[in-house]
Design a protein around this motif. Sequence first.
Motif, PDB file in Angstrom:
ATOM      1  N   GLY A 188       0.790  -1.227   0.000  1.00 36.52           N
ATOM      2  CA  GLY A 188       0.000   0.000   0.000  1.00 36.52           C
ATOM      3  C   GLY A 188       0.818   1.271   0.000  1.00 36.52           C
ATOM      4  N   LEU A 189       2.120   1.157  -0.185  1.00 36.87           N
ATOM      5  CA  LEU A 189       2.996   2.324  -0.069  1.00 36.87           C
ATOM      6  C   LEU A 189       3.196   3.095  -1.368  1.00 36.87           C
ATOM      7  CD1 LEU A 189       5.656   0.779   2.312  1.00 36.87           C
ATOM      8  CD2 LEU A 189       3.720   2.254   2.906  1.00 36.87           C
ATOM      9  N   MET A 190       2.777   2.529  -2.486  1.00 37.28           N
ATOM     10  CA  MET A 190       2.933   3.240  -3.761  1.00 37.28           C
ATOM     11  C   MET A 190       1.715   4.104  -4.091  1.00 37.28           C
ATOM     12  SD  MET A 190       5.974   2.549  -4.707  1.00 37.28           S
ATOM     13  CE  MET A 190       6.185   2.802  -6.465  1.00 37.28           C
ATOM     14  N   GLY A 191       0.674   3.969  -3.290  1.00 35.47           N
ATOM     15  CA  GLY A 191      -0.515   4.786  -3.460  1.00 35.47           C
ATOM     16  C   GLY A 191      -1.076   5.178  -2.108  1.00 35.47           C
ATOM     17  N   ILE A 192      -0.188   5.544  -1.215  1.00 36.25           N
ATOM     18  CA  ILE A 192      -0.583   5.774   0.171  1.00 36.25           C
ATOM     19  C   ILE A 192      -1.605   6.902   0.313  1.00 36.25           C
ATOM     20  CG2 ILE A 192       1.324   7.314   0.795  1.00 36.25           C
ATOM     21  CD1 ILE A 192       1.541   5.550   3.400  1.00 36.25           C
ATOM     22  N   LEU A 193      -1.517   7.920  -0.554  1.00 36.99           N
ATOM     23  CA  LEU A 193      -2.451   9.046  -0.500  1.00 36.99           C
ATOM     24  C   LEU A 193      -3.641   8.884  -1.443  1.00 36.99           C
ATOM     25  CD1 LEU A 193       0.192  11.912  -0.454  1.00 36.99           C
ATOM     26  CD2 LEU A 193      -1.154  11.083   1.486  1.00 36.99           C
ATOM     27  N   VAL A 194      -3.590   7.855  -2.267  1.00 36.84           N
ATOM     28  CA  VAL A 194      -4.643   7.629  -3.263  1.00 36.84           C
ATOM     29  C   VAL A 194      -5.873   7.030  -2.570  1.00 36.84           C
ATOM     30  CG1 VAL A 194      -5.247   6.328  -5.349  1.00 36.84           C
ATOM     31  CG2 VAL A 194      -2.954   7.319  -5.106  1.00 36.84           C
ATOM     32  N   PRO A 195      -7.057   7.588  -2.832  1.00 36.95           N
ATOM     33  CA  PRO A 195      -8.273   7.026  -2.236  1.00 36.95           C
ATOM     34  C   PRO A 195      -8.478   5.558  -2.616  1.00 36.95           C
ATOM     35  CG  PRO A 195      -8.727   9.168  -3.215  1.00 36.95           C
ATOM     36  CD  PRO A 195      -7.336   8.781  -3.647  1.00 36.95           C
ATOM     37  N   GLU A 196      -9.133   4.834  -1.742  1.00 35.37           N
ATOM     38  CA  GLU A 196      -9.383   3.413  -1.965  1.00 35.37           C
ATOM     39  C   GLU A 196     -10.151   3.163  -3.252  1.00 35.37           C
ATOM     40  OE1 GLU A 196     -11.102   1.666   1.552  1.00 35.37           O
ATOM     41  OE2 GLU A 196      -9.465   2.392   2.812  1.00 35.37           O
ATOM     42  N   GLU A 197     -11.019   4.082  -3.655  1.00 38.04           N
ATOM     43  CA  GLU A 197     -11.809   3.894  -4.876  1.00 38.04           C
ATOM     44  C   GLU A 197     -10.930   3.761  -6.120  1.00 38.04           C
ATOM     45  OE1 GLU A 197     -13.839   7.626  -6.535  1.00 38.04           O
ATOM     46  OE2 GLU A 197     -13.272   8.272  -4.513  1.00 38.04           O
ATOM     47  N   TYR A 198      -9.683   4.254  -6.034  1.00 36.81           N
ATOM     48  CA  TYR A 198      -8.729   4.135  -7.148  1.00 36.81           C
ATOM     49  C   TYR A 198      -7.641   3.106  -6.856  1.00 36.81           C
ATOM     50  CZ  TYR A 198     -10.862   8.504  -8.725  1.00 36.81           C
ATOM     51  OH  TYR A 198     -11.749   9.468  -9.133  1.00 36.81           O
ATOM     52  N   GLY A 235      -5.886  15.516 -12.495  1.00 32.21           N
ATOM     53  CA  GLY A 235      -6.345  14.671 -13.593  1.00 32.21           C
ATOM     54  C   GLY A 235      -7.857  14.649 -13.721  1.00 32.21           C
ATOM     55  N   SER A 236      -8.308  14.325 -14.907  1.00 37.28           N
ATOM     56  CA  SER A 236      -9.747  14.132 -15.139  1.00 37.28           C
ATOM     57  C   SER A 236     -10.166  12.816 -14.480  1.00 37.28           C
ATOM     58  CB  SER A 236     -10.033  14.074 -16.639  1.00 37.28           C
ATOM     59  OG  SER A 236      -9.459  12.896 -17.199  1.00 37.28           O
ATOM     60  N   ASP A 237     -11.475  12.616 -14.350  1.00 31.09           N
ATOM     61  CA  ASP A 237     -11.964  11.348 -13.801  1.00 31.09           C
ATOM     62  C   ASP A 237     -11.462  10.173 -14.629  1.00 31.09           C
ATOM     63  OD1 ASP A 237     -13.306  12.559 -11.695  1.00 31.09           O
ATOM     64  OD2 ASP A 237     -15.222  12.630 -12.752  1.00 31.09           O
ATOM     65  N   GLN A 238     -11.471  10.329 -15.938  1.00 31.14           N
ATOM     66  CA  GLN A 238     -10.996   9.265 -16.829  1.00 31.14           C
ATOM     67  C   GLN A 238      -9.508   8.973 -16.593  1.00 31.14           C
ATOM     68  OE1 GLN A 238     -11.372  10.191 -21.002  1.00 31.14           O
ATOM     69  NE2 GLN A 238     -10.808   8.131 -21.635  1.00 31.14           N
ATOM     70  N   LYS A 276      -7.775   9.563 -13.841  1.00 34.70           N
ATOM     71  CA  LYS A 276      -7.642   8.958 -12.511  1.00 34.70           C
ATOM     72  C   LYS A 276      -7.978   7.469 -12.565  1.00 34.70           C
ATOM     73  CE  LYS A 276      -8.752  13.206 -10.084  1.00 34.70           C
ATOM     74  NZ  LYS A 276      -9.705  13.896  -9.198  1.00 34.70           N
ATOM     75  N   GLN A 277      -9.079   7.121 -13.228  1.00 34.14           N
ATOM     76  CA  GLN A 277      -9.493   5.725 -13.317  1.00 34.14           C
ATOM     77  C   GLN A 277      -8.489   4.884 -14.098  1.00 34.14           C
ATOM     78  OE1 GLN A 277     -13.493   5.841 -14.859  1.00 34.14           O
ATOM     79  NE2 GLN A 277     -14.252   6.944 -13.073  1.00 34.14           N
ATOM     80  N   HIS A 278      -7.861   5.487 -15.093  1.00 36.28           N
ATOM     81  CA  HIS A 278      -6.913   4.756 -15.930  1.00 36.28           C
ATOM     82  C   HIS A 278      -5.546   4.583 -15.250  1.00 36.28           C
ATOM     83  CE1 HIS A 278      -5.022   3.269 -19.584  1.00 36.28           C
ATOM     84  NE2 HIS A 278      -4.046   4.148 -19.386  1.00 36.28           N
ATOM     85  N   TYR A 279      -5.017   5.652 -14.690  1.00 36.14           N
ATOM     86  CA  TYR A 279      -3.634   5.635 -14.198  1.00 36.14           C
ATOM     87  C   TYR A 279      -3.486   5.261 -12.723  1.00 36.14           C
ATOM     88  CZ  TYR A 279      -2.462   7.942 -18.573  1.00 36.14           C
ATOM     89  OH  TYR A 279      -2.309   8.242 -19.900  1.00 36.14           O
ATOM     90  N   LEU A 280      -4.350   5.770 -11.863  1.00 35.55           N
ATOM     91  CA  LEU A 280      -4.127   5.624 -10.423  1.00 35.55           C
ATOM     92  C   LEU A 280      -4.096   4.185  -9.924  1.00 35.55           C
ATOM     93  CD1 LEU A 280      -6.030   8.710  -8.999  1.00 35.55           C
ATOM     94  CD2 LEU A 280      -3.571   8.428  -9.374  1.00 35.55           C
ATOM     95  N   PRO A 281      -4.976   3.285 -10.370  1.00 35.36           N
ATOM     96  CA  PRO A 281      -4.894   1.912  -9.847  1.00 35.36           C
ATOM     97  C   PRO A 281      -3.549   1.232 -10.121  1.00 35.36           C
ATOM     98  CG  PRO A 281      -7.038   2.270 -10.832  1.00 35.36           C
ATOM     99  CD  PRO A 281      -6.188   3.472 -11.192  1.00 35.36           C
ATOM    100  N   LYS A 282      -3.013   1.430 -11.301  1.00 36.74           N
ATOM    101  CA  LYS A 282      -1.739   0.779 -11.627  1.00 36.74           C
ATOM    102  C   LYS A 282      -0.564   1.466 -10.942  1.00 36.74           C
ATOM    103  CE  LYS A 282      -3.302  -1.501 -15.727  1.00 36.74           C
ATOM    104  NZ  LYS A 282      -3.070  -1.910 -17.076  1.00 36.74           N
TER     105      LYS A 282
END
Length: 171
Positions: free
Chosen positions: A49-59, A102-105, A107-113
Amino acid sequence: MDFTKSENQTMIENMIRDFGKKEIDPHKRRWDDEQIFPLTLFQKLGELGLMGILVPEEYGGSGMGYHEYVTAIVELGKICGGIGLSVAAHNSLCTNHILTFGSDQQKQHYLPKLASGEWVGAWGLTEHNTGSDAGGMLRTAVRDGEHYVLNGTKNFITHGKSGEVAVIIVR
């Protein structure tokens, strides 16, 4: 202001110390000597969980705050400054800019990976004639239909060789 460490921060410290003893300490000298960027390590850091520590769980992120983020970077930096700096650059310079601007699109594309560590994020600010002076940069982006064309060159790109996604700062 209360600077008492939370239970969550203590758990993060312990997790990183244990992880570092097993996954970083035995290899850090060789990585440095041979100039290796350990991509598989960053995937493991993503699993923690350290590569997206500030990223919301939804992403796909951890959805934590800056107290936990700073705790993680400090603990990683104690083990290996280069790894700590790379995790900070990934989270702050690339991932957080997509999260913030970023746009919603996007965020959905890049943030999970990015949050999973599958992708490492890069950052391009520096130019040969202005260094990291964002106000003096000369590189531009010109709209071409639905896209932008970037003009000019950057240098000293953080994670430029290892990143799959890059945030590039232009006018």
